[in-house]
Design a protein around this motif. Structure first.
Motif, PDB file in Angstrom:
ATOM      1  N   SER A  84      -8.791   8.437  -2.008  1.00  8.10           N
ATOM      2  CA  SER A  84      -7.608   7.070  -2.111  1.00  8.10           C
ATOM      3  C   SER A  84      -6.416   7.549  -2.469  1.00  8.10           C
ATOM      4  N   ALA A  88      -4.057   6.509   1.311  1.00  2.00           N
ATOM      5  CA  ALA A  88      -3.211   5.048   1.226  1.00  2.00           C
ATOM      6  C   ALA A  88      -1.819   6.200   1.836  1.00  2.00           C
ATOM      7  N   LEU A  94      -2.015   2.140   5.116  1.00  2.00           N
ATOM      8  CA  LEU A  94      -2.338   1.220   4.639  1.00  2.00           C
ATOM      9  C   LEU A  94      -0.990   0.113   5.310  1.00  2.00           C
ATOM     10  N   ASP A 137       1.989   0.219  -1.893  1.00  2.00           N
ATOM     11  CA  ASP A 137       1.541   0.959  -1.820  1.00  2.00           C
ATOM     12  C   ASP A 137       0.794   2.110  -3.579  1.00  2.00           C
ATOM     13  N   TRP A 140      -1.927  -0.854  -4.621  1.00  2.00           N
ATOM     14  CA  TRP A 140      -3.389   0.006  -3.853  1.00  2.00           C
ATOM     15  C   TRP A 140      -3.716   1.334  -5.576  1.00  2.00           C
TER      16      TRP A 140
END
Length: 154
Positions: A84, A88, A94, A137, A140
């Motif tokens: 993940s 990102a 993203l 960011d 996330w």
């Protein structure tokens, strides 16, 4: 188990902050979102060193607090978190998600691309660390740190 989850999450959070800001090289930070294999490689090395930082901090915390963490949970949790993070940090991914969710205006907040960007006294765009892209960011990454902590804990 709640205390173990808390300890694992805090360890991952601390390691994330250190690995994402202190361990990452300037080259990785400036290159990882670009096009081509050199950008993918820079992002890959960043994620590898970040994941190793998380594993090291988690190992120390587990040792000191005598936490019993299963290897499969560790591998799956850290692996999912790494995947993940790579996704990102390629940046365009993203940005596309923000556009799809119709929060791309917030994504551009704090940059010259935003209609209300910060300016210097002479009207030129002012640089700032506080951008919407950075906040999206990091949030996330926090989401996936929480998921990883749950997987590692159970």
């Amino acid at each position: 188990m709640p205390a173990t989850f808390a300890a694992v999450f805090i360890a991952l959070y601390i390691a994330h902050a250190v690995g994402d800001h202190w361990v990452q090289t300037s080259h990785q930070a400036g290159t990882k979102g670009g096009a081509g294999w050199s950008a993918r490689r820079a992002c890959g090395w960043h994620v590898l060193t970040l994941t190793l930082t998380k594993a090291l901090v988690l190992a120390v915390v587990a040792l000191v607090l005598d936490l019993r963490l299963a290897a499969p949970g560790l591998l799956i949790g850290l692996g999912l978190d790494a995947a993940s993070h790579y996704w990102a940090d390629r940046r365009f991914t993203l940005a596309r998600l923000a556009a799809r969710l119709r929060i791309d205006d917030f994504y551009r907040l704090g940059t010259a691309a935003h209609p209300h960007h910060p300016v210097t006294a002479d009207g030129a765009p002012a640089l700032t660390l506080g951008t919407g892209a950075y906040q999206l960011d990091q949030s996330w990454h926090l989401l996936w740190l929480g998921i990883a902590a749950l997987i590692i804990t159970v």
